[in-house]
Design a protein around this motif. Structure first.
Motif, mmCIF file in Angstrom:
data_model
loop_
_atom_site.group_PDB
_atom_site.id
_atom_site.type_symbol
_atom_site.label_atom_id
_atom_site.label_comp_id
_atom_site.label_asym_id
_atom_site.label_seq_id
_atom_site.Cartn_x
_atom_site.Cartn_y
_atom_site.Cartn_z
ATOM 1 N N VAL A 69 -16.001 28.705 -32.369
ATOM 2 C CA VAL A 69 -15.110 27.627 -31.930
ATOM 3 C C VAL A 69 -14.280 28.081 -30.733
ATOM 4 C CG1 VAL A 69 -13.128 26.210 -32.611
ATOM 5 C CG2 VAL A 69 -15.059 26.485 -34.163
ATOM 6 N N ASN A 70 -13.758 29.299 -30.788
ATOM 7 C CA ASN A 70 -12.962 29.813 -29.667
ATOM 8 C C ASN A 70 -13.803 29.975 -28.405
ATOM 9 O OD1 ASN A 70 -10.578 29.896 -31.083
ATOM 10 N ND2 ASN A 70 -10.840 32.018 -31.734
ATOM 11 N N ALA A 71 -15.016 30.465 -28.554
ATOM 12 C CA ALA A 71 -15.889 30.646 -27.392
ATOM 13 C C ALA A 71 -16.212 29.312 -26.726
ATOM 14 C CB ALA A 71 -17.172 31.358 -27.801
ATOM 15 N N VAL A 72 -16.389 28.285 -27.535
ATOM 16 C CA VAL A 72 -16.698 26.959 -26.979
ATOM 17 C C VAL A 72 -15.435 26.279 -26.464
ATOM 18 C CG1 VAL A 72 -17.538 24.651 -27.555
ATOM 19 C CG2 VAL A 72 -18.747 26.658 -28.409
ATOM 20 N N ALA A 79 -9.470 34.168 -23.691
ATOM 21 C CA ALA A 79 -9.712 33.924 -25.127
ATOM 22 C C ALA A 79 -11.205 33.723 -25.392
ATOM 23 C CB ALA A 79 -8.921 32.718 -25.608
ATOM 24 N N ARG A 80 -11.887 33.060 -24.475
ATOM 25 C CA ARG A 80 -13.328 32.852 -24.645
ATOM 26 C C ARG A 80 -14.070 34.185 -24.585
ATOM 27 N NH1 ARG A 80 -17.825 29.779 -20.928
ATOM 28 N NH2 ARG A 80 -19.575 30.587 -22.103
ATOM 29 N N TYR A 81 -13.719 35.004 -23.615
ATOM 30 C CA TYR A 81 -14.416 36.284 -23.462
ATOM 31 C C TYR A 81 -14.174 37.180 -24.676
ATOM 32 C CZ TYR A 81 -14.726 34.422 -18.766
ATOM 33 O OH TYR A 81 -14.959 33.607 -17.690
ATOM 34 N N GLN A 82 -12.965 37.135 -25.213
ATOM 35 C CA GLN A 82 -12.675 37.906 -26.428
ATOM 36 C C GLN A 82 -13.487 37.374 -27.606
ATOM 37 O OE1 GLN A 82 -8.436 37.673 -26.845
ATOM 38 N NE2 GLN A 82 -8.050 39.199 -25.248
ATOM 39 N N ALA A 83 -13.621 36.057 -27.695
ATOM 40 C CA ALA A 83 -14.407 35.452 -28.773
ATOM 41 C C ALA A 83 -15.881 35.828 -28.638
ATOM 42 C CB ALA A 83 -14.238 33.931 -28.762
ATOM 43 N N GLU A 84 -16.388 35.857 -27.418
ATOM 44 C CA GLU A 84 -17.785 36.265 -27.207
ATOM 45 C C GLU A 84 -17.990 37.721 -27.623
ATOM 46 O OE1 GLU A 84 -18.562 35.422 -23.109
ATOM 47 O OE2 GLU A 84 -19.018 33.317 -23.499
ATOM 48 N N ASP A 85 -17.044 38.573 -27.276
ATOM 49 C CA ASP A 85 -17.138 39.975 -27.686
ATOM 50 C C ASP A 85 -17.120 40.097 -29.206
ATOM 51 O OD1 ASP A 85 -17.246 40.748 -25.045
ATOM 52 O OD2 ASP A 85 -15.102 41.244 -24.924
ATOM 53 N N GLN A 86 -16.287 39.281 -29.840
ATOM 54 C CA GLN A 86 -16.210 39.282 -31.310
ATOM 55 C C GLN A 86 -17.545 38.830 -31.916
ATOM 56 O OE1 GLN A 86 -13.178 36.677 -32.794
ATOM 57 N NE2 GLN A 86 -13.174 37.614 -34.824
#
Length: 114
Positions: A69-72, A79-86
């Motif tokens: 959800v955060n990545a989208v 925040a998106r890049y951190q979500a993708e890393d997660q």
């Protein structure tokens, strides 16, 4: 002599050639149908697999759902890049090396780009 003259027709030669062509066309049609059917089978199998995997990931890990959800939701932000890393970390842990080479290549390209 023409290929399908009346003499050839009387001898059955014309019918045999026509029948051979029809049989070849039917064979090609069957082969195309089999290939299309196999492609459909493979597509359905992959779709089923992916649905089960996503259901499994979503039911096991709230962290996965939140990261998606955060990545989208946070497009083109930190925040998106951190979500993708997660997400990469979660998937690496789940598949334990199945995709490690692909993930390493992705990490290297991200480092080079960023």
């Amino acid at each position: 002599m023409r290929p399908f003259s009346s003499r050839a027709a009387r001898s059955g030669l014309g019918r045999n050639v026509f029948r051979d062509v029809k049989e070849q066309q039917a064979c090609v049609c069957r082969e195309i149908k089999v290939k299309a059917s196999y492609r459909r089978y493979l597509k359905d199998a992959w779709v089923t697999y992916l649905r089960h995997e996503l259901e499994s990931l979503a039911s096991v890990s709230d962290e996965f759902v939140t990261a998606v959800v955060n990545a989208v939701g946070y497009q083109n932000t930190e925040a998106r890049y951190q979500a993708e890393d997660q997400l990469v970390r979660i998937l690496k842990a789940r598949y334990q090396g199945c995709f490690s080479e692909a993930c390493e290549q992705w990490d290297e390209s991200e480092r080079a780009a960023g």
